[in-house]
Design a protein around this motif. Structure first.
Motif, mmCIF file in Angstrom:
data_model
loop_
_atom_site.group_PDB
_atom_site.id
_atom_site.type_symbol
_atom_site.label_atom_id
_atom_site.label_comp_id
_atom_site.label_asym_id
_atom_site.label_seq_id
_atom_site.Cartn_x
_atom_site.Cartn_y
_atom_site.Cartn_z
ATOM 1 N N THR A 2 0.849 -1.197 0.000
ATOM 2 C CA THR A 2 0.000 0.000 0.000
ATOM 3 C C THR A 2 0.878 1.238 0.000
ATOM 4 O OG1 THR A 2 -1.716 -1.163 1.246
ATOM 5 C CG2 THR A 2 -1.833 1.232 1.211
ATOM 6 N N PHE A 3 0.554 2.155 -0.910
ATOM 7 C CA PHE A 3 1.237 3.451 -0.956
ATOM 8 C C PHE A 3 0.279 4.524 -0.474
ATOM 9 C CE2 PHE A 3 3.654 0.948 -3.965
ATOM 10 C CZ PHE A 3 4.954 1.291 -3.635
ATOM 11 N N LEU A 4 0.813 5.473 0.282
ATOM 12 C CA LEU A 4 0.042 6.592 0.802
ATOM 13 C C LEU A 4 0.606 7.857 0.167
ATOM 14 C CD1 LEU A 4 -2.201 7.143 2.899
ATOM 15 C CD2 LEU A 4 -0.391 7.410 4.606
ATOM 16 N N VAL A 5 -0.228 8.575 -0.585
ATOM 17 C CA VAL A 5 0.233 9.786 -1.267
ATOM 18 C C VAL A 5 -0.618 10.971 -0.847
ATOM 19 C CG1 VAL A 5 1.098 8.474 -3.248
ATOM 20 C CG2 VAL A 5 -1.210 9.409 -3.328
ATOM 21 N N SER A 143 5.923 -10.456 2.451
ATOM 22 C CA SER A 143 6.067 -9.238 3.259
ATOM 23 C C SER A 143 4.949 -8.248 2.961
ATOM 24 C CB SER A 143 7.420 -8.563 2.981
ATOM 25 O OG SER A 143 8.461 -9.304 3.548
ATOM 26 N N GLN A 144 4.673 -7.411 3.955
ATOM 27 C CA GLN A 144 3.672 -6.363 3.819
ATOM 28 C C GLN A 144 4.368 -5.016 3.947
ATOM 29 O OE1 GLN A 144 0.526 -6.617 6.702
ATOM 30 N NE2 GLN A 144 -0.686 -5.014 5.756
ATOM 31 N N PHE A 145 4.083 -4.105 3.022
ATOM 32 C CA PHE A 145 4.661 -2.767 3.027
ATOM 33 C C PHE A 145 3.559 -1.716 3.073
ATOM 34 C CE2 PHE A 145 8.253 -5.029 1.337
ATOM 35 C CZ PHE A 145 9.365 -4.278 1.659
ATOM 36 N N LEU A 146 3.820 -0.654 3.842
ATOM 37 C CA LEU A 146 3.020 0.561 3.800
ATOM 38 C C LEU A 146 4.023 1.694 3.628
ATOM 39 C CD1 LEU A 146 0.373 2.111 4.001
ATOM 40 C CD2 LEU A 146 0.637 2.121 6.485
ATOM 41 N N ILE A 147 3.904 2.431 2.522
ATOM 42 C CA ILE A 147 4.908 3.426 2.163
ATOM 43 C C ILE A 147 4.254 4.773 1.888
ATOM 44 C CG2 ILE A 147 6.722 4.033 0.496
ATOM 45 C CD1 ILE A 147 7.038 1.034 -0.084
ATOM 46 N N ALA A 148 4.665 5.802 2.623
ATOM 47 C CA ALA A 148 4.264 7.175 2.335
ATOM 48 C C ALA A 148 5.280 7.728 1.348
ATOM 49 C CB ALA A 148 4.245 8.011 3.614
ATOM 50 N N SER A 151 6.997 9.983 -4.603
ATOM 51 C CA SER A 151 7.611 9.459 -5.820
ATOM 52 C C SER A 151 6.562 9.071 -6.857
ATOM 53 C CB SER A 151 8.449 8.215 -5.483
ATOM 54 O OG SER A 151 8.858 7.559 -6.671
ATOM 55 N N PRO A 152 6.797 9.414 -8.136
ATOM 56 C CA PRO A 152 5.918 8.906 -9.192
ATOM 57 C C PRO A 152 6.353 7.516 -9.667
ATOM 58 C CG PRO A 152 7.492 10.432 -10.133
ATOM 59 C CD PRO A 152 7.760 10.406 -8.639
ATOM 60 N N ILE A 153 7.486 7.030 -9.161
ATOM 61 C CA ILE A 153 8.030 5.748 -9.607
ATOM 62 C C ILE A 153 7.543 4.603 -8.725
ATOM 63 C CG2 ILE A 153 10.161 4.413 -9.892
ATOM 64 C CD1 ILE A 153 11.561 7.025 -10.706
ATOM 65 N N LEU A 154 7.711 4.720 -7.417
ATOM 66 C CA LEU A 154 7.425 3.613 -6.510
ATOM 67 C C LEU A 154 5.995 3.078 -6.599
ATOM 68 C CD1 LEU A 154 9.427 4.709 -3.320
ATOM 69 C CD2 LEU A 154 10.111 3.057 -5.079
ATOM 70 N N PRO A 155 4.958 3.956 -6.684
ATOM 71 C CA PRO A 155 3.594 3.413 -6.719
ATOM 72 C C PRO A 155 3.247 2.641 -7.992
ATOM 73 C CG PRO A 155 3.588 5.710 -6.010
ATOM 74 C CD PRO A 155 4.959 5.411 -6.532
ATOM 75 N N ALA A 160 -0.220 -2.851 -6.546
ATOM 76 C CA ALA A 160 -0.185 -2.009 -5.347
ATOM 77 C C ALA A 160 -1.502 -1.248 -5.186
ATOM 78 C CB ALA A 160 0.972 -1.014 -5.436
ATOM 79 N N ARG A 161 -1.855 -1.028 -3.933
ATOM 80 C CA ARG A 161 -3.004 -0.186 -3.609
ATOM 81 C C ARG A 161 -2.468 1.202 -3.310
ATOM 82 N NH1 ARG A 161 -7.092 -0.796 1.560
ATOM 83 N NH2 ARG A 161 -8.705 0.578 0.760
ATOM 84 N N ILE A 162 -3.085 2.222 -3.896
ATOM 85 C CA ILE A 162 -2.653 3.603 -3.673
ATOM 86 C C ILE A 162 -3.775 4.352 -2.971
ATOM 87 C CG2 ILE A 162 -1.815 5.735 -4.728
ATOM 88 C CD1 ILE A 162 -0.956 4.008 -7.162
#
Length: 200
Positions: A2-5, A143-148, A151-155, A160-162
């Motif tokens: 999951t990405f948080l933008v 693995s589980q990731f939550l990333i704030a 970046s326009p690249i990582l998501p 991935a859920r954004i």
């Protein structure tokens, strides 16, 4: 994954930090075994959250925040921890970006829980692509990731859920092409001169 933008000040970092605290991780970064404070600035939100996970869900966990990673690297040296999980070299002896990638490559493992706050701050575009590749490997390994991120690249990671935080505080799922970092970057790259004429 999951990405948080969202824009600066929208609450991305506060939410990631609160989830890290609720999961038992050090507010300044590191694993559950890190208990140090350079300056206590965390919000009270972490104490109000409850994080539930299936028993045995994760074998490893880590909270990475770009702004305090120097302090985490210093704590590793102060505690004389084994450096193999961090690439075999002091994190202070590598560039900021190399240290981040060493952490992803050597410390992060399958079946882990990883909370990352703006990891792109230290990474070149090529470094972000390398990070994306490693994150994909780890998510395939459970693995589980939550990333704030800004970046326009990582998501762009497939599957991935954004989640986007809007100016009014609303939180909703968006498609990659519609998320703020991608839209802003594409608009600029489509005609940099026009954007700069408007701004300057």
């Amino acid at each position: 994954m999951t990405f948080l933008v969202g824009e600066n000040g929208s609450g991305k970092s506060t939410l990631i930090e609160a989830l890290a605290v609720a999961a038992g991780l050090n507010p300044e970064g590191g694993s559950r075994h890190f208990r140090f404070t350079t300056r206590s600035t965390e919000s009270e939100l972490g104490g109000a959250l409850t994080v539930s996970r299936a028993p045995g869900r994760e074998r490893s966990s880590f909270f990475l925040r770009a702004e305090t990673f120097y302090n985490v690297a210093s704590e590793i040296e102060a505690r004389e921890l084994e450096l193999a999980p961090y690439g075999g070299v002091s994190l202070h002896e590598r560039s900021h970006g190399q240290s981040f990638l060493d952490l992803l490559t050597h410390r992060f493992r399958p079946n882990g829980l990883y909370l990352l706050d703006e990891p792109e701050a230290a990474l070149s575009p090529q470094g972000q692509l390398a990070a994306l590749t490693r994150i994909d490997q780890l998510t395939r390994g459970g693995s589980q990731f939550l990333i704030a991120t800004h970046s326009p690249i990582l998501p762009a990671l497939p599957g991935a859920r954004i989640l986007q935080i809007d100016a009014d505080g609303g939180l909703h799922t968006v498609a990659y092409d519609d998320c703020l970092p991608v839209r802003a970057t594409r608009e600029f790259l489509a005609d940099p001169a026009a954007t700069l004429r408007h701004l300057l």
